[in-house]
Write an enzyme that holds these catalytic residues in place. Sequence first.
Site, mmCIF file in Angstrom:
data_model
loop_
_atom_site.group_PDB
_atom_site.id
_atom_site.type_symbol
_atom_site.label_atom_id
_atom_site.label_comp_id
_atom_site.label_asym_id
_atom_site.label_seq_id
_atom_site.Cartn_x
_atom_site.Cartn_y
_atom_site.Cartn_z
ATOM 1 N N ASP A 85 12.597 -13.581 9.233
ATOM 2 C CA ASP A 85 13.564 -14.652 8.966
ATOM 3 C C ASP A 85 14.525 -14.259 7.848
ATOM 4 O O ASP A 85 15.728 -14.516 7.934
ATOM 5 C CB ASP A 85 12.836 -15.946 8.573
ATOM 6 C CG ASP A 85 12.209 -16.652 9.777
ATOM 7 O OD1 ASP A 85 12.476 -16.245 10.921
ATOM 8 O OD2 ASP A 85 11.452 -17.615 9.554
ATOM 9 N N ASN B 15 10.559 -0.189 5.127
ATOM 10 C CA ASN B 15 9.244 0.079 5.707
ATOM 11 C C ASN B 15 8.367 -1.113 5.302
ATOM 12 O O ASN B 15 7.853 -1.148 4.186
ATOM 13 C CB ASN B 15 8.643 1.387 5.191
ATOM 14 C CG ASN B 15 7.304 1.677 5.847
ATOM 15 O OD1 ASN B 15 6.720 0.812 6.501
ATOM 16 N ND2 ASN B 15 6.815 2.896 5.679
ATOM 17 N N HIS C 93 3.743 -6.141 11.174
ATOM 18 C CA HIS C 93 2.950 -6.662 12.288
ATOM 19 C C HIS C 93 2.578 -8.139 12.126
ATOM 20 O O HIS C 93 1.983 -8.724 13.019
ATOM 21 C CB HIS C 93 1.677 -5.817 12.438
ATOM 22 C CG HIS C 93 1.914 -4.346 12.275
ATOM 23 N ND1 HIS C 93 2.782 -3.643 13.084
ATOM 24 C CD2 HIS C 93 1.446 -3.440 11.355
ATOM 25 C CE1 HIS C 93 2.807 -2.376 12.690
ATOM 26 N NE2 HIS C 93 2.018 -2.228 11.642
ATOM 27 N N ARG D 69 -0.751 -2.372 15.861
ATOM 28 C CA ARG D 69 0.421 -1.810 15.170
ATOM 29 C C ARG D 69 1.606 -1.633 16.116
ATOM 30 O O ARG D 69 2.689 -1.245 15.691
ATOM 31 C CB ARG D 69 0.071 -0.456 14.549
ATOM 32 C CG ARG D 69 -0.952 -0.525 13.459
ATOM 33 C CD ARG D 69 -1.159 0.828 12.798
ATOM 34 N NE ARG D 69 -2.448 0.869 12.146
ATOM 35 C CZ ARG D 69 -2.683 0.420 10.907
ATOM 36 N NH1 ARG D 69 -1.696 -0.064 10.184
ATOM 37 N NH2 ARG D 69 -3.890 0.464 10.393
ATOM 38 N N ALA E 86 2.237 -3.036 6.594
ATOM 39 C CA ALA E 86 1.435 -3.955 7.424
ATOM 40 C C ALA E 86 2.166 -5.261 7.725
ATOM 41 O O ALA E 86 1.896 -5.903 8.751
ATOM 42 C CB ALA E 86 0.108 -4.241 6.741
ATOM 43 N N HIS F 105 8.870 3.748 9.807
ATOM 44 C CA HIS F 105 7.416 3.905 9.713
ATOM 45 C C HIS F 105 7.133 5.393 9.599
ATOM 46 O O HIS F 105 7.655 6.186 10.402
ATOM 47 C CB HIS F 105 6.702 3.334 10.934
ATOM 48 C CG HIS F 105 6.924 1.868 11.076
ATOM 49 N ND1 HIS F 105 6.264 0.948 10.289
ATOM 50 C CD2 HIS F 105 7.767 1.165 11.864
ATOM 51 C CE1 HIS F 105 6.685 -0.258 10.607
ATOM 52 N NE2 HIS F 105 7.602 -0.161 11.550
ATOM 53 N N ILE F 106 6.316 5.732 8.634
ATOM 54 C CA ILE F 106 5.969 7.141 8.425
ATOM 55 C C ILE F 106 5.188 7.665 9.627
ATOM 56 O O ILE F 106 5.457 8.756 10.134
ATOM 57 C CB ILE F 106 5.158 7.274 7.121
ATOM 58 C CG1 ILE F 106 6.037 6.860 5.934
ATOM 59 C CG2 ILE F 106 4.620 8.684 6.947
ATOM 60 C CD1 ILE F 106 5.268 6.608 4.648
ATOM 61 N N SER F 107 4.220 6.871 10.063
ATOM 62 C CA SER F 107 3.397 7.269 11.208
ATOM 63 C C SER F 107 4.029 6.746 12.495
ATOM 64 O O SER F 107 4.899 5.864 12.462
ATOM 65 C CB SER F 107 1.986 6.696 11.050
ATOM 66 O OG SER F 107 2.031 5.274 11.074
ATOM 67 N N ASN G 236 0.797 -1.232 0.000
ATOM 68 C CA ASN G 236 0.000 0.000 0.000
ATOM 69 C C ASN G 236 0.831 1.285 0.000
ATOM 70 O O ASN G 236 0.270 2.373 -0.111
ATOM 71 C CB ASN G 236 -1.017 0.022 1.163
ATOM 72 C CG ASN G 236 -1.975 -1.153 1.076
ATOM 73 O OD1 ASN G 236 -2.658 -1.298 0.067
ATOM 74 N ND2 ASN G 236 -2.007 -2.004 2.077
#
Length: 147
Positions: free
Chosen positions: A88, A75, A81, A112, A78, A101-103, A12
């Site tokens: 691995d 990055n 998580h 998260r 998702a 992570h941007i946020s 995304n």
Amino acid sequence: MSKTVYVLNGPNLNLLGLRQPEIYGAETLEDVESAVRRTADQFGLTVRFFQSNAEHDLIGWIQEARTAAGGIVINPAAYSHTSVAILDALNACDCPVLEVHISNIHKREEFRHHSFVSRRADGVIAGFGAQGYELAIIRMARLLEDG
Ligand code: DQA
């Protein structure tokens, strides 16, 4: 020591600038790539920049980076998580790994707060917006200089 840095982006992130701009900002992934390349140039680093929505692509690039890269900035989006497979793959690499992570994932939903990738990352940047990638490159330059 290779001066090539693999910058990997998970699912995304191709929609950066369009997707939830109130969380991820207005910059596109192309803007991020330009800023990363500009910063990397200043430190004499070569960048290979990738994005995929597919876990197996990310694993493929991480495996490639084992021999082709001096460092990895990732990055995982998702997959941070959820993905033991990405952890691995990173564990099979000896080079420095920086997670971006941007946020600020710690300010967001509980699910998260945990990142599998953080178990391997040498450093984690979260909540600095797209600038986090540039900060990761600056840090990577220092790590590769010392190494
Ligand atoms: C993200 C945070 C993740 O929780 C989310 O799934 C993303 C982006 C970030 O950059 O803030 O897709 O990694």
